[in-house]
Write an enzyme that holds these catalytic residues in place. Sequence first.
Site, PDB file in Angstrom:
ATOM      1  N   TYR A  72     -23.517  -3.276  -4.745  1.00  0.00           N
ATOM      2  CA  TYR A  72     -22.942  -2.151  -3.988  1.00  0.00           C
ATOM      3  C   TYR A  72     -23.129  -2.362  -2.483  1.00  0.00           C
ATOM      4  CZ  TYR A  72     -21.587   2.626  -2.865  1.00  0.00           C
ATOM      5  OH  TYR A  72     -20.926   3.719  -2.369  1.00  0.00           O
ATOM      6  N   PHE A 124       4.934  -0.342  12.605  1.00  0.00           N
ATOM      7  CA  PHE A 124       5.230  -0.433  11.175  1.00  0.00           C
ATOM      8  C   PHE A 124       5.251   0.976  10.565  1.00  0.00           C
ATOM      9  CE2 PHE A 124       3.865  -1.213   6.725  1.00  0.00           C
ATOM     10  CZ  PHE A 124       4.969  -1.945   6.342  1.00  0.00           C
ATOM     11  N   ASP A 125       5.940   1.154   9.441  1.00  0.00           N
ATOM     12  CA  ASP A 125       6.129   2.524   8.917  1.00  0.00           C
ATOM     13  C   ASP A 125       4.826   3.250   8.599  1.00  0.00           C
ATOM     14  OD1 ASP A 125       5.863   0.821   6.745  1.00  0.00           O
ATOM     15  OD2 ASP A 125       7.267   1.893   5.465  1.00  0.00           O
ATOM     16  N   ASP A 215      -1.983  -5.012  15.209  1.00  0.00           N
ATOM     17  CA  ASP A 215      -1.645  -4.786  13.802  1.00  0.00           C
ATOM     18  C   ASP A 215      -1.291  -6.171  13.273  1.00  0.00           C
ATOM     19  OD1 ASP A 215      -0.688  -4.078  11.357  1.00  0.00           O
ATOM     20  OD2 ASP A 215       0.873  -2.723  12.078  1.00  0.00           O
ATOM     21  N   ALA A 217      -0.996  -8.039  10.220  1.00  0.00           N
ATOM     22  CA  ALA A 217      -0.622  -8.501   8.877  1.00  0.00           C
ATOM     23  C   ALA A 217      -0.155  -9.966   8.864  1.00  0.00           C
ATOM     24  CB  ALA A 217       0.452  -7.598   8.302  1.00  0.00           C
ATOM     25  N   LYS A 258      -0.811  -9.950   3.198  1.00  0.00           N
ATOM     26  CA  LYS A 258       0.217 -10.801   3.791  1.00  0.00           C
ATOM     27  C   LYS A 258      -0.385 -12.183   4.069  1.00  0.00           C
ATOM     28  CE  LYS A 258       2.208  -6.620   4.134  1.00  0.00           C
ATOM     29  NZ  LYS A 258       1.865  -5.696   5.185  1.00  0.00           N
ATOM     30  N   HIS A 450      11.020   6.656   1.654  1.00  0.00           N
ATOM     31  CA  HIS A 450      11.735   5.578   0.955  1.00  0.00           C
ATOM     32  C   HIS A 450      11.065   5.158  -0.350  1.00  0.00           C
ATOM     33  CE1 HIS A 450       8.864   3.740   3.709  1.00  0.00           C
ATOM     34  NE2 HIS A 450       8.835   2.668   2.939  1.00  0.00           N
TER      35      HIS A 450
HETATM   36  C1  LIG Z   1       1.947  -4.250   5.405  1.00  0.00           C
HETATM   37  C2  LIG Z   1       1.723  -3.813   6.774  1.00  0.00           C
HETATM   38  C3  LIG Z   1       0.891  -2.732   7.067  1.00  0.00           C
HETATM   39  C4  LIG Z   1       0.237  -1.882   5.996  1.00  0.00           C
HETATM   40  O1  LIG Z   1      -0.564  -2.607   5.148  1.00  0.00           O
HETATM   41  P1  LIG Z   1      -0.750  -2.273   3.586  1.00  0.00           P
HETATM   42  O2  LIG Z   1      -1.690  -3.310   3.122  1.00  0.00           O
HETATM   43  O3  LIG Z   1       0.593  -2.346   2.937  1.00  0.00           O
HETATM   44  O4  LIG Z   1      -1.316  -0.901   3.489  1.00  0.00           O
HETATM   45  C5  LIG Z   1       0.707  -2.402   8.392  1.00  0.00           C
HETATM   46  N1  LIG Z   1       1.326  -3.078   9.364  1.00  0.00           N
HETATM   47  C6  LIG Z   1       2.137  -4.117   9.130  1.00  0.00           C
HETATM   48  C7  LIG Z   1       2.794  -4.845  10.249  1.00  0.00           C
HETATM   49  C8  LIG Z   1       2.377  -4.517   7.827  1.00  0.00           C
HETATM   50  O5  LIG Z   1       3.212  -5.530   7.578  1.00  0.00           O
END
Ligand SMILES: *Cc1c(COP(=O)(O)O)cnc(C)c1O
Length: 458
Positions: A72, A124-125, A215, A217, A258, A450
Amino acid sequence: MNLPYAESYKIKMVEAIKTSTRQEREEWLKEAKYNLFNLSSDKVFVDLLTDSGTGAMSDKQWAAMMLGDESYAGSSSYTNLKNSVKNILGFDYFLPTHQGRAAENVLFSVLVKEGDIVPGNSHFDTTKGHIEFRKAEAIDCTIDEAFSTTVLHDFKGSVDVQKLENVFISYPIERIPFIIVTITNNNAGGQPVSMQNLREVRKIADKYGVPVIFDSARFAENAYFIKTREAGYADKTIKQIVAEMYSYADGMTMSSKKDAIVNIGGFIALKNKAIYEKACVYNIMFEGFITYGGMAGRDMNALAQGLDEGTEFETLHSRIQQVAYLGNKLKEYGIPVQEPFGGHAIFVDAKRFLQNVSAEEFRAQTLAIELYLEAGVRGVEIGAIMADRDPITRENRFPELEFVRLAIPRRTYTNNHMNYVAVALKNVFDRRNEIKNGVKIVKEAPILRHFTVELDKI
Ligand SMILES: *Cc1c(COP(=O)(O)O)cnc(C)c1O
C-alpha cells in the site's frame, strides 16, 4: 535504393479480430444510437477510436509487471516510477494518478478557482472540462495556422505568443493561475510545439511570474518532431530533447496511456514543493495514497519501463512512419486530411469531405458513421459534438475545424490494416455526393457529451 522503414519490433502474441457484414453493422449502430462509443469492441474490425491505452506493451513491460510490488505504501514500483520520472523528465516531485484527467483534477483543485483564466494551446477536452467545471475559462492561444488543414507549418501546435501576451494584458494577473501547453497539440491534429516556442512561452511566464504546466500525453512524439524538423536538434537523442523541453516547465500532467505505452495510468510531476504538498491532499482524497494514486504496483512498473521505451527514437520512428503511411495513402486517393500529418493520428477534414452535410447536422459524426458502416472501422468525431455547448449561453459551439480522427494504437496494427482503412475511406469518398443527411441529438449530457450522446439519423 533507399531501404523502407520497418517496425522496430516483432510480434510475440496475437489477438483475433472479426469482420462483419454491412447489414449487421447497420443494426448494431442503430442500437448504439449512432454513437460509436456505445459499440462493443467485437463489433469493430479496425479500432482507431483512440490511441489511448490501446497500445501493445513490450515483453519487458510484461516482465516488469510480474515484479510489481503491491504494498500500500512505499512500494518498490513507486520508487521505480519516481526514478524514471526524475531521470527522463527531470522532476523532483511526482504523484501517480489513475489517468490523465485525474492528474488534471488533482492539480487543478490546487491551482484553479472560480473566475480564473487559463491560457493555452487548444486545451484538450478533459482539460477544458476540468477548467470550466471550476467556473474558470480556458482561452485558446494556438497560432492561426493550426486552423487551416492545408497550411503547411512544421510546428502547427504552437502557442501564438502575441495572443498569449494579450491575455496577460487583458486580465488581472491574480486571475491567471498558470499557462498550459499541450504537447503535442491534440485537438489541433496531433501537431507539435517547437522548442523555440516552449522557450518563448517560458519567457512570458517569467515576465508575469506565473507557472507553466505541460499537458504531456504525447511529449515523446513532440520530441521526435523537434529532432526531425527543428534546426539544431538532429544530432540530439530523444531523451536529451525531452530534458530540454521540461527545463521550460514548472509542472506537468500526464496521461500515461499515450506515449508511455501502458493501458492505464497517469501522473503529476512538479518542481515546486509547496504545490506538490497541496496536491498530495487532493491525491489522497480522489486517487489513493501518494505512493500509488489509483495505480497497481505492477502498472507503475510497466509505466516506468514504458517511459524509457517510449522515449527511444526507434519506437517513435516506427510509429510516426506508420501514421504517415496511412496519411499518404489517403492523400493518394484525394481525401482531404490535416497536413502535415500529426504524430498519433490522421485527421480527416470532414468539412471538405462531406460538403452536402451542414455543421448543424454534425457532419464529422456523419462521416464517422459512414466509415463504420462501410468497413467496421471505428474513428472518432472531433467536431461540433465534442465541442459541447457554450457553458454560459448553452448554444451549440461550431468549431472552425471538424475532423474524423483516425488514431493509431501503438505497436498494434500492421500496414495491411492501414491499407484496409484507406480503401474503406476511399469508398465513402467516392460516394460522398450522395451523403446529404446528417444526424440530430436526441439526448446529451451537460458536459463532455460526446461520450454518451444519443443520436438519430435525419
Ligand atoms: C488523453 C489526454 C488527456 C486525458 O488523459 P486520460 O488519460 O484520457 O484521462 C489530457 N490531455 C491530452 C492532451 C490527452 O491527449
